[in-house]
Design an enzyme around this catalytic site. Structure first.
Site, short mmCIF file in Angstrom:
data_model
loop_
_atom_site.label_atom_id
_atom_site.label_comp_id
_atom_site.label_asym_id
_atom_site.label_seq_id
_atom_site.Cartn_x
_atom_site.Cartn_y
_atom_site.Cartn_z
N LYS A 171 -19.40 -26.30 29.32
CA LYS A 171 -20.50 -27.22 29.02
C LYS A 171 -20.42 -27.61 27.54
O LYS A 171 -20.90 -26.86 26.68
CB LYS A 171 -21.84 -26.56 29.34
CG LYS A 171 -22.06 -26.32 30.84
CD LYS A 171 -23.46 -25.86 31.10
CE LYS A 171 -23.66 -25.44 32.54
NZ LYS A 171 -23.45 -26.51 33.53
N ASP B 263 -24.57 -31.01 30.62
CA ASP B 263 -24.89 -29.59 30.78
C ASP B 263 -25.65 -29.28 32.07
O ASP B 263 -25.73 -28.13 32.47
CB ASP B 263 -25.74 -29.12 29.59
CG ASP B 263 -24.98 -29.15 28.28
OD1 ASP B 263 -23.74 -29.28 28.31
OD2 ASP B 263 -25.64 -29.05 27.22
N CYS C 246 -13.52 -26.54 22.78
CA CYS C 246 -14.34 -25.67 21.96
C CYS C 246 -13.61 -25.43 20.64
O CYS C 246 -12.61 -24.70 20.60
CB CYS C 246 -14.55 -24.35 22.70
SG CYS C 246 -15.82 -23.37 21.94
N GLY D 221 -25.09 -37.43 26.71
CA GLY D 221 -24.58 -38.12 27.89
C GLY D 221 -25.34 -39.40 28.19
O GLY D 221 -24.73 -40.43 28.50
N ALA E 12 -17.59 -32.39 24.32
CA ALA E 12 -16.25 -32.89 24.61
C ALA E 12 -16.13 -33.21 26.10
O ALA E 12 -15.51 -34.20 26.49
CB ALA E 12 -15.21 -31.85 24.20
N CYS F 52 -21.40 -24.72 25.00
CA CYS F 52 -20.44 -24.29 24.00
C CYS F 52 -20.27 -22.77 23.99
O CYS F 52 -20.85 -22.07 23.16
CB CYS F 52 -20.79 -24.78 22.60
SG CYS F 52 -19.36 -24.60 21.51
P1 FAD Z 1 -28.38 -33.06 25.70
O1 FAD Z 1 -27.55 -33.72 24.65
O2 FAD Z 1 -28.96 -31.73 25.40
O3 FAD Z 1 -29.51 -34.10 26.09
C1 FAD Z 1 -30.46 -33.88 27.09
C2 FAD Z 1 -31.59 -34.89 26.91
O4 FAD Z 1 -32.42 -34.87 28.09
C3 FAD Z 1 -32.51 -34.56 25.74
O5 FAD Z 1 -32.65 -35.68 24.89
C4 FAD Z 1 -33.83 -34.18 26.40
O6 FAD Z 1 -34.96 -34.56 25.63
C5 FAD Z 1 -33.77 -34.94 27.71
N1 FAD Z 1 -34.60 -34.37 28.77
C6 FAD Z 1 -34.79 -33.06 29.06
N2 FAD Z 1 -35.67 -32.94 30.07
C7 FAD Z 1 -36.01 -34.20 30.45
C8 FAD Z 1 -36.89 -34.73 31.44
N3 FAD Z 1 -37.60 -33.94 32.25
N4 FAD Z 1 -37.02 -36.06 31.55
C9 FAD Z 1 -36.31 -36.90 30.74
N5 FAD Z 1 -35.47 -36.45 29.77
C10 FAD Z 1 -35.33 -35.11 29.64
N6 FAD Z 1 -20.00 -29.19 22.30
C11 FAD Z 1 -18.73 -29.48 21.89
O7 FAD Z 1 -18.04 -30.26 22.54
N7 FAD Z 1 -18.20 -28.92 20.75
C12 FAD Z 1 -18.89 -28.06 19.99
O8 FAD Z 1 -18.41 -27.60 18.98
C13 FAD Z 1 -20.22 -27.73 20.39
N8 FAD Z 1 -20.95 -26.86 19.65
C14 FAD Z 1 -22.25 -26.61 20.00
C15 FAD Z 1 -22.99 -25.75 19.21
C16 FAD Z 1 -24.32 -25.49 19.49
C17 FAD Z 1 -25.09 -24.55 18.63
C18 FAD Z 1 -24.93 -26.13 20.60
C19 FAD Z 1 -26.39 -25.91 20.90
C20 FAD Z 1 -24.19 -26.98 21.41
C21 FAD Z 1 -22.85 -27.22 21.14
N9 FAD Z 1 -22.06 -28.04 21.94
C22 FAD Z 1 -20.76 -28.33 21.57
C23 FAD Z 1 -22.56 -28.49 23.26
C24 FAD Z 1 -23.04 -29.94 23.33
O9 FAD Z 1 -23.92 -30.21 22.27
C25 FAD Z 1 -23.72 -30.18 24.67
O10 FAD Z 1 -22.86 -29.76 25.69
C26 FAD Z 1 -24.07 -31.66 24.89
O11 FAD Z 1 -24.94 -32.10 23.88
C27 FAD Z 1 -24.69 -31.86 26.26
O12 FAD Z 1 -25.12 -33.19 26.42
P2 FAD Z 1 -26.21 -33.56 27.54
O13 FAD Z 1 -26.35 -35.04 27.48
O14 FAD Z 1 -25.85 -32.92 28.82
O15 FAD Z 1 -27.55 -32.86 27.05
#
Ligand code: FAD
Length: 534
Positions: free
Chosen positions: A432, A424, A467, A140, A435, A287
């Site tokens: 979550k 997330d 998903c 994100g 997508a 996921c």
């Molecule tokens: P993330 O991409 O997890 O990024 C969070 C970031 O915040 C990280 O870089 C972390 O270092 C940083 N952070 C954490 N704490 C702090 C802090 N205190 N200060 C500053 N930075 C911090 N999604 C789909 O759409 N299709 C799929 O098929 C799918 N399959 C998946 C399979 C698996 C095994 C997994 C684990 C996930 C899957 N997902 C899938 C889900 C998807 O990857 C996540 O929903 C998505 O990456 C969430 O993005 P985000 O930016 O919220 O968090």
């Protein structure tokens, strides 16, 4: 051409013509910076004409135009980036004064003791103010910065994230299924930070929303005009006794970690007989399909190698149903039957003893008493419990369960108008998924832009999440749905029927989506993600 040498590496002059370039090349100039907007005067040689000639002399050209009095930190940061590379630079504008002024400002910034190091990729700024500060440089956070810059190229944006690496987590299911090489799912964070955006490689520890500042773990504060919070969630491995100690050995694995996903495939290919267990914790998890995807791809391998009669497959789910949106159940249940998998509902993994290959699940009997069930295993794939991050949970920005509290449609915080959320970490009832993030980013980018321009927020998020359920190698049931489980297919059913397994959906997941992620979403291309209007 009237050249003024400002340092041994930097010179400036007034407007150049194409004939001046050979002289600059003779001086050893490697980078030519144009600080004059095209079209200021009728007799002005255009930047494109200068660049065309300069390229012939192997001089790199940068177009960094501004009018006098309108130079901000973004220009300084850009200039410092090239100066710090140690190359010979020549900058020009109409008279040379603007370029000289930019150089002077850059020197004072570089010497400023409060800014120990400033470049456009990594910033250790002790105290700073940004137009938009983004917490988390995951899926994100990076996409958000790019999407904002597409709308407002001059915004001062910083991303705070301590992580050296950025992960394409949806790829881990494919790694655990022997389809992807794990290395393709990881890149250096610094290579993904968009040009012009500062990366503050620290953790955020807390928020002071009434003062528009966040606190970092090194004790410093960063100020913002708008704050976007996207730090993901916490994988709570510790919630299962004995699990952390045995992950990656004794047949215990998880696709939820970069380092462990390859071990899943190793176990699958090594297992010729015995008991294989796949677990799913309580919702919400990222996921929701990933725990059963691990089962399907493992079972498909055993099926194709005629091993299914020797391997006893179990799915242990803390919840009471196989998948939250009932329309997809017929297809998924038929695959569970094909793989002869036993479904155990309302059973939560509590303890693992890896060395003795035993696991304990907790459930409730008819009177509501907790019951411990012990079982042995040869392979155990664990999806860990997932909870809000502590610094979100303990902040005044969370809801009563600890998730970031935002309006489910605008994604703006319910109590602070200049705070937004993504991904997330949210308390919204969507799946979550990446997508979901892909659809949320343009919504937040639009609404922040509206807010900055004193307009009513124009974009809304409909809860879309998807998903891709990898029911077998080569086929996927592509579940796509929004708030309330409403089906939101991207394609008409004659192209891809999401309720049935299709090869097209597999092609999308295996070939298209990684490219769309790295080359599209993270770079601000909002393909198939146009927000709906409020
Ligand atoms: P993330 O991409 O997890 O990024 C969070 C970031 O915040 C990280 O870089 C972390 O270092 C940083 N952070 C954490 N704490 C702090 C802090 N205190 N200060 C500053 N930075 C911090 N999604 C789909 O759409 N299709 C799929 O098929 C799918 N399959 C998946 C399979 C698996 C095994 C997994 C684990 C996930 C899957 N997902 C899938 C889900 C998807 O990857 C996540 O929903 C998505 O990456 C969430 O993005 P985000 O930016 O919220 O968090």
């Amino acid at each position: 051409m009237n050249i003024t040498q400002l340092s041994n590496k930097v010179s400036v002059s007034g407007q150049l013509t194409s004939n001046d370039i050979s002289q600059l090349a003779d001086m050893g100039i490697e980078i030519l910076i144009c600080n004059r907007p095209d079209g200021e005067a009728a007799d002005q040689t255009s930047y494109n004409d200068i660049e065309t000639v300069a390229k012939g002399f192997n001089i790199e050209c940068i177009y960094l135009p501004f009018t006098m009095g309108n130079m901000d930190k973004r220009y300084i940061r850009e200039f410092l980036k090239y100066q710090n590379a140690g190359k010979n630079i020549h900058a020009y504008c109409r008279t040379g004064r603007r370029s000289a002024h930019l150089w002077e400002e850059a020197q004072s910034q570089a010497n400023d003791s409060s800014a120990s190091k400033v470049d456009n990729k990594r910033s250790n700024i002790a105290s700073e103010r940004f137009d938009v500060l983004i917490v988390g440089g995951g899926s994100g956070g990076i996409a958000m910065a790019s999407s904002l810059l597409k709308r407002q190229p001059k915004l001062l944006i910083a991303i705070v994230d301590p992580a050296q690496y950025h992960f394409y987590q949806p790829g881990w299911t494919m790694v655990g299924g022997g389809v992807f090489d794990v290395k393709t799912t990881r890149r250096e964070t610094q290579d993904l930070i968009p040009d012009g955006v500062s990366w503050i490689q620290q953790s955020v520890e807390g928020f002071q929303p009434t003062e528009n500042k966040v606190q970092l773990d090194n004790g410093s504060h960063i100020y913002y005009q708008h704050l976007v919070i996207a730090p993901g969630l916490k994988l709570d491995w510790q919630a299962v006794e004995g699990l952390s100690e045995t992950l990656g050995k004794n047949g215990v694995t998880s696709n939820y970690r970069y380092d462990l996903a390859p071990y899943t495939w190793q176990l699958v290919t090594e297992l010729k007989q015995g008991k294989a267990i796949f677990t799913q914790p309580l919702m919400p998890i990222k996921c929701a399909g990933a725990p059963q995807k691990a089962l399907y791809l493992s079972a498909d391998h055993w099926f194709k190698n005629n091993l299914l009669n020797n391997i006893d497959i179990h799915f242990y789910n803390s919840g009471g149903v196989l998948f939250g949106v009932k329309d997809y159940l017929p297809a998924l249940e038929s695959y569970m039957q094909k793989y002869q998998a036993t479904l155990n509902f309302n059973q939560t993994l509590k303890k693992v003893d890896g060395e003795n290959k035993k696991a304990w699940f907790i459930s409730k009997d008819e009177e509501g008493n907790e019951v411990f069930n012990e079982t042995d295993f040869d392979m155990l794939h664990v999806c860990p419990p997932q909870v809000p991050l502590d610094f979100i949970k303990h902040s005044e920005l969370s809801d009563d369960k600890g998730w970031l509290e935002v309006d489910p449609n605008t994604l703006r915080h319910t109590r602070y108008d200049n705070i937004w959320g993504l991904g997330d970490t949210l308390n919204t009832p969507n799946a979550k998924t990446l997508a979901a993030v892909r659809k949320q980013v343009p919504v937040v980018a639009e609404n922040i832009t509206d807010s900055m321009n004193q307009r009513a927020m124009s974009a809304a998020y409909d809860g879309y999440g998807s998903c891709p359920l990898t029911v077998e190698r080569g086929k996927i049931v592509l579940a796509e749905f929004g708030y309330g489980g409403k089906l939101l297919p991207t394609f008409p059913s004659w192209i891809n029927n999401g309720l049935k397994p299709t090869k097209l959906a597999w092609f999308l997941k295996a070939r298209m989506l990684p490219v769309i992620y790295w080359q599209g979403m993270l770079k601000g291309h909002e393909w198939l993600a146009k927000p709906i209007k409020r």
